[in-house]
Design a protein around this motif. Sequence first.
Motif, PDB file in Angstrom:
ATOM      1  N   THR A   1      18.667  45.678  38.121  1.00 32.14           N
ATOM      2  CA  THR A   1      17.646  45.020  37.308  1.00 32.14           C
ATOM      3  C   THR A   1      16.932  46.031  36.425  1.00 32.14           C
ATOM      4  O   THR A   1      16.694  45.786  35.237  1.00 32.14           O
ATOM      5  CB  THR A   1      16.634  44.282  38.204  1.00 32.14           C
ATOM      6  OG1 THR A   1      17.333  43.365  39.052  1.00 32.14           O
ATOM      7  CG2 THR A   1      15.622  43.513  37.373  1.00 32.14           C
ATOM      8  N   VAL A   2      16.604  47.176  36.993  1.00 31.40           N
ATOM      9  CA  VAL A   2      15.965  48.248  36.213  1.00 31.40           C
ATOM     10  C   VAL A   2      16.883  48.690  35.073  1.00 31.40           C
ATOM     11  O   VAL A   2      16.444  48.861  33.928  1.00 31.40           O
ATOM     12  CB  VAL A   2      15.596  49.430  37.125  1.00 31.40           C
ATOM     13  CG1 VAL A   2      15.160  50.641  36.311  1.00 31.40           C
ATOM     14  CG2 VAL A   2      14.498  49.031  38.108  1.00 31.40           C
ATOM     15  N   GLU A   3      18.164  48.877  35.356  1.00 31.11           N
ATOM     16  CA  GLU A   3      19.122  49.298  34.329  1.00 31.11           C
ATOM     17  C   GLU A   3      19.203  48.283  33.194  1.00 31.11           C
ATOM     18  O   GLU A   3      19.244  48.656  32.009  1.00 31.11           O
ATOM     19  CB  GLU A   3      20.506  49.488  34.951  1.00 31.11           C
ATOM     20  CG  GLU A   3      20.613  50.675  35.877  1.00 31.11           C
ATOM     21  CD  GLU A   3      21.898  50.673  36.686  1.00 31.11           C
ATOM     22  OE1 GLU A   3      22.747  49.778  36.461  1.00 31.11           O
ATOM     23  OE2 GLU A   3      22.063  51.562  37.542  1.00 31.11           O
ATOM     24  N   GLU A   4      19.230  47.002  33.545  1.00 31.95           N
ATOM     25  CA  GLU A   4      19.338  45.968  32.509  1.00 31.95           C
ATOM     26  C   GLU A   4      18.035  45.824  31.728  1.00 31.95           C
ATOM     27  O   GLU A   4      18.058  45.449  30.549  1.00 31.95           O
ATOM     28  CB  GLU A   4      19.756  44.638  33.135  1.00 31.95           C
ATOM     29  CG  GLU A   4      21.127  44.664  33.794  1.00 31.95           C
ATOM     30  CD  GLU A   4      22.234  45.125  32.846  1.00 31.95           C
ATOM     31  OE1 GLU A   4      22.180  44.790  31.650  1.00 31.95           O
ATOM     32  OE2 GLU A   4      23.145  45.833  33.314  1.00 31.95           O
ATOM     33  N   MET A   5      16.907  46.123  32.340  1.00 34.19           N
ATOM     34  CA  MET A   5      15.656  46.166  31.593  1.00 34.19           C
ATOM     35  C   MET A   5      15.677  47.307  30.588  1.00 34.19           C
ATOM     36  O   MET A   5      15.225  47.155  29.442  1.00 34.19           O
ATOM     37  CB  MET A   5      14.463  46.303  32.546  1.00 34.19           C
ATOM     38  CG  MET A   5      14.163  45.054  33.352  1.00 34.19           C
ATOM     39  SD  MET A   5      12.754  45.263  34.485  1.00 34.19           S
ATOM     40  CE  MET A   5      11.386  45.396  33.320  1.00 34.19           C
ATOM     41  N   GLU A   6      16.234  48.444  31.000  1.00 29.42           N
ATOM     42  CA  GLU A   6      16.366  49.580  30.083  1.00 29.42           C
ATOM     43  C   GLU A   6      17.244  49.215  28.888  1.00 29.42           C
ATOM     44  O   GLU A   6      16.981  49.642  27.757  1.00 29.42           O
ATOM     45  CB  GLU A   6      16.962  50.785  30.808  1.00 29.42           C
ATOM     46  CG  GLU A   6      15.984  51.511  31.712  1.00 29.42           C
ATOM     47  CD  GLU A   6      16.590  52.764  32.302  1.00 29.42           C
ATOM     48  OE1 GLU A   6      15.930  53.814  32.223  1.00 29.42           O
ATOM     49  OE2 GLU A   6      17.714  52.713  32.814  1.00 29.42           O
ATOM     50  N   ALA A   7      18.267  48.433  29.128  1.00 28.27           N
ATOM     51  CA  ALA A   7      19.155  48.018  28.044  1.00 28.27           C
ATOM     52  C   ALA A   7      18.413  47.176  27.004  1.00 28.27           C
ATOM     53  O   ALA A   7      18.852  47.091  25.848  1.00 28.27           O
ATOM     54  CB  ALA A   7      20.338  47.223  28.607  1.00 28.27           C
ATOM     55  N   LEU A   8      17.299  46.578  27.395  1.00 32.01           N
ATOM     56  CA  LEU A   8      16.489  45.786  26.469  1.00 32.01           C
ATOM     57  C   LEU A   8      15.346  46.588  25.861  1.00 32.01           C
ATOM     58  O   LEU A   8      14.525  46.034  25.118  1.00 32.01           O
ATOM     59  CB  LEU A   8      15.923  44.558  27.188  1.00 32.01           C
ATOM     60  CG  LEU A   8      16.942  43.501  27.627  1.00 32.01           C
ATOM     61  CD1 LEU A   8      16.227  42.355  28.322  1.00 32.01           C
ATOM     62  CD2 LEU A   8      17.739  42.980  26.439  1.00 32.01           C
ATOM     63  N   GLY A   9      15.274  47.887  26.191  1.00 33.44           N
ATOM     64  CA  GLY A   9      14.257  48.736  25.600  1.00 33.44           C
ATOM     65  C   GLY A   9      13.169  49.212  26.531  1.00 33.44           C
ATOM     66  O   GLY A   9      12.267  49.947  26.121  1.00 33.44           O
ATOM     67  N   ALA A  10      13.206  48.809  27.790  1.00 38.23           N
ATOM     68  CA  ALA A  10      12.211  49.281  28.759  1.00 38.23           C
ATOM     69  C   ALA A  10      12.459  50.748  29.092  1.00 38.23           C
ATOM     70  O   ALA A  10      13.568  51.266  28.933  1.00 38.23           O
ATOM     71  CB  ALA A  10      12.264  48.446  30.030  1.00 38.23           C
ATOM     72  N   GLN A  11      11.419  51.414  29.547  1.00 38.67           N
ATOM     73  CA  GLN A  11      11.539  52.783  30.037  1.00 38.67           C
ATOM     74  C   GLN A  11      11.255  52.780  31.537  1.00 38.67           C
ATOM     75  O   GLN A  11      10.241  52.243  31.986  1.00 38.67           O
ATOM     76  CB  GLN A  11      10.563  53.717  29.319  1.00 38.67           C
ATOM     77  CG  GLN A  11      10.882  53.888  27.835  1.00 38.67           C
ATOM     78  CD  GLN A  11      10.058  54.988  27.207  1.00 38.67           C
ATOM     79  OE1 GLN A  11       9.946  56.085  27.764  1.00 38.67           O
ATOM     80  NE2 GLN A  11       9.488  54.709  26.045  1.00 38.67           N
ATOM     81  N   ARG A  12      12.159  53.387  32.269  1.00 42.85           N
ATOM     82  CA  ARG A  12      12.075  53.369  33.726  1.00 42.85           C
ATOM     83  C   ARG A  12      10.717  53.813  34.236  1.00 42.85           C
ATOM     84  O   ARG A  12      10.151  53.216  35.162  1.00 42.85           O
ATOM     85  CB  ARG A  12      13.187  54.264  34.286  1.00 42.85           C
ATOM     86  CG  ARG A  12      13.522  54.045  35.727  1.00 42.85           C
ATOM     87  CD  ARG A  12      14.783  54.807  36.096  1.00 42.85           C
ATOM     88  NE  ARG A  12      15.947  54.246  35.416  1.00 42.85           N
ATOM     89  CZ  ARG A  12      17.054  53.831  36.017  1.00 42.85           C
ATOM     90  NH1 ARG A  12      17.138  53.896  37.326  1.00 42.85           N
ATOM     91  NH2 ARG A  12      18.057  53.347  35.323  1.00 42.85           N
ATOM     92  N   LYS A  13      10.155  54.845  33.615  1.00 47.44           N
ATOM     93  CA  LYS A  13       8.872  55.383  34.088  1.00 47.44           C
ATOM     94  C   LYS A  13       7.723  54.402  33.892  1.00 47.44           C
ATOM     95  O   LYS A  13       6.678  54.527  34.529  1.00 47.44           O
ATOM     96  CB  LYS A  13       8.568  56.690  33.361  1.00 47.44           C
ATOM     97  CG  LYS A  13       8.339  56.521  31.865  1.00 47.44           C
ATOM     98  CD  LYS A  13       8.014  57.851  31.192  1.00 47.44           C
ATOM     99  CE  LYS A  13       7.754  57.637  29.689  1.00 47.44           C
ATOM    100  NZ  LYS A  13       7.397  58.913  29.029  1.00 47.44           N
TER     101      LYS A  13
END
Length: 251
Positions: free
Chosen positions: A138-150
């Motif tokens: 889920t975190v990885e797919e959020m990153e794919a939409l422009g989110a930053q893990r931190k």
Amino acid sequence: MTLESLTADNLGAVHHGFFSRKGGASEGIYAGLNCGAGSADKSEIVAQNRSRVADAMKVEPIALVGVHQHHSADVAHIEAPTDARPKADAMVTRTKGVALGILTADCQPVLFADIEAGVIGAAHAGWKGALNGVLSRTVEEMEALGAQRKNIRAAIGPCISQRAYEVGPEFFESFTSQDPAFSRFFASGKDERMQFDLPSFGLHMLREAGVESAQWIGHCTYSDEARFYSYRRTTHHRETDYGRLISVIRL
């Protein structure tokens, strides 16, 4: 009756709620806010319950999006309101006005938000999904939409607690065979049985995925029958079926 919606401090102003069973139209063993179309409850009553949740989230019923959950690590990208239910156990979106709704009845409902990027996610994380990586995916797919893990924040809603989650040695082995250090999420029980700490394991997997702000809001679904549905409690009571709780987040 008014719906009861619990919230997580770390998700801040993001509109979200971990709904209890209070305030719904279902009766009998489903009494309350059963939002599970997969249950044997009357479909029109489930639709009415979901409509009440949509109203509480200030969206149209079609904008309360769900998935066909199957204890996987699959994540669906939701781009617009839809009544389709892709086969997955998590969803992500950056579309305003779309509410992501996850169903549970002992498993962990996990809501995610990167407020700065305007990206949200929701995951159904039972023991199998959590072990197989649904939270990191889920975190990885959020990153794919422009989110930053931190910047991602995550909150685990009401789920079964360690004191109510008795498991056998084969369950323990499925975890320790992947990582012997996972033994710390188990406590000794009666005979050869053990007690598994699902929310602590979920928090561990979130932090391993780089989510620094992660919390469990508490509340054991098994122990509080007045507020929550529980698959395990239903099994112990020899009931024929059980209701499903809904947890929702939207931008």
